[in-house]
Design an enzyme around this catalytic site. Structure first.
Site, short mmCIF file in Angstrom:
data_model
loop_
_atom_site.label_atom_id
_atom_site.label_comp_id
_atom_site.label_asym_id
_atom_site.label_seq_id
_atom_site.Cartn_x
_atom_site.Cartn_y
_atom_site.Cartn_z
N PRO A 1 0.81 -1.22 0.00
CA PRO A 1 0.00 0.00 0.00
C PRO A 1 0.85 1.27 0.00
CG PRO A 1 -0.63 -1.50 1.80
CD PRO A 1 0.64 -2.01 1.21
N GLU A 2 0.62 2.09 -1.01
CA GLU A 2 1.22 3.41 -1.06
C GLU A 2 0.06 4.41 -1.05
OE1 GLU A 2 4.09 3.67 -4.28
OE2 GLU A 2 4.57 1.56 -4.06
N LYS B 1 1.35 7.35 4.34
CA LYS B 1 0.77 6.02 4.19
C LYS B 1 0.07 5.55 5.46
CE LYS B 1 4.67 4.92 1.16
NZ LYS B 1 5.87 4.08 1.02
N ARG C 1 2.86 -10.62 6.84
CA ARG C 1 4.22 -10.42 7.35
C ARG C 1 4.26 -9.92 8.79
NH1 ARG C 1 5.14 -12.46 3.15
NH2 ARG C 1 6.61 -11.88 1.52
N ARG D 1 15.96 -2.29 -2.07
CA ARG D 1 14.81 -2.09 -2.95
C ARG D 1 15.22 -2.30 -4.40
NH1 ARG D 1 13.84 -2.53 1.28
NH2 ARG D 1 12.84 -1.21 2.82
#
Length: 295
Positions: free
Chosen positions: A2-3, A59, A132, A284
DNA sequence: CGATTCCCCTGATAGC
DNA sequence: TGCTATCAGGGGAATC
């Protein structure tokens, strides 16, 4: 993951579904997700509070409650906020099975990872699912939470009408770091993550590794527009579900089908047909067109 | 100041 | 088949 567009989708959903509801009970089986206060204390204090409005800060999802209280949820990578009804069965000492009682997309495995449930006074429930367990929950007085380190440093929001191109250029151009890293820094500009930084840099034809202070004003202006445009489009399409994002009903978003470079390694660039490259930076990955996006 | 590394966690995937 | 190693990834902390 989610951004800004995904979080906005959740916030919009919640404002339609849970405003005015009172929290009547709390269930949890992963107390570590609740960072502040202790899970038991949150349970005690939040019962009876009424949900007034839901907002987004970067966020983070901010759920404002009666008595000037605030509940914050950060979904991190695999967190999902869902509205529905579930049945909880104890299957071992500390193991539970959570089953969705409704119909539709919530039948998916997202139910297996529900770790926190708020019962609402209309029979509905607000659940936090997280494979997670990276998600983060904070609760306390509005003043205390808003001032906390987690929220206080968050930078300007690219969708905010008051965030002008000149502000963007000013804050970006004094950074020496790689532009992709700067865009991911929530203290510089909030809400952008791996997906939309790749997409925006592609649109603006800027290589993700270019030092931010080596980007011309004109290019930064383009990047500013690219960010706003791509976020706007993604909000309209209710986010990207390439990974596992779902809205509060368990429905996928559709920006993923329109994406330009993110997770499209070795597929051809839509502009010049050069294969899209993926390179790592830190932990990343960055996806870009090596021909269109100049270093 | 900036850059790098580790950590949190678990499903997917690759290698043997 | 089944084991082990590796990776993804937001963000914070620790280290260089």
């Amino acid at each position: 993951m989610p951004e800004l567009p995904e979080v906005q989708t959740i916030v919009d959903d919640l404002n339609k579904k849970i405003i005015g509801r009172k929290i009547t009970a709390v269930w949890f089986d992963a107390p570590k997700i609740i960072k502040k206060p202790k899970a038991r204390e949150l349970e005690k204090k939040i019962k009876g509070l009424k949900i007034s409005v839901v907002k987004r800060l970067g966020k983070n999802i901010l759920i404002y409650l009666s008595g000037d209280n605030l509940l914050v949820v950060h979904q991190k990578m695999t967190g999902h906020l869902l509205v529905g009804r579930w049945k909880i069965q104890k299957i071992a000492k500390t193991k539970f099975k959570v089953t969705n009682l409704g119909k539709g997309p919530l039948q998916e495995k997202v139910n297996d990872y529900i770790h926190l449930i708020f019962d609402l006074d209309n029979g509905q429930q607000l659940a936090l699912s997280d494979l997670r367990k990276f998600a983060k929950v904070l609760f306390g007085s509005k003043e205390e939470i808003e001032k906390s380190a987690d929220l206080a440093k968050i930078g300007p929001d690219p969708m905010d009408k008051n965030f002008k191109g000149s502000d963007f250029i000013k804050s970006i151009s004094r950074q020496k770091r790689k532009i992709k890293q700067v865009l991911l820094d929530q203290d510089v500009i909030s809400g952008i993550g791996n997906i939309y930084s790749d997409e925006a840099l592609f649109l603006a034809k800027i290589h993700p590794f270019r030092p931010a202070n080596k980007i011309a004003k004109k290019e930064l202006k383009n990047l500013y527009s690219a960010i706003k445009n791509v976020l706007k489009k993604a909000i309209k399409l209710r986010g990207t579900s390439i990974s596992d994002f779902r809205d509060t009903s368990g429905e996928a978003g559709s920006y993923g089908q329109r994406r330009l470079v993110y997770r499209k390694e070795s597929q051809l660039c839509g502009r010049c047909k050069t294969p899209i490259k993926r390179i790592k930076m830190g932990g990343r990955s960055a996806h870009f067109c090596p021909h269109c996006q100049k270093l």
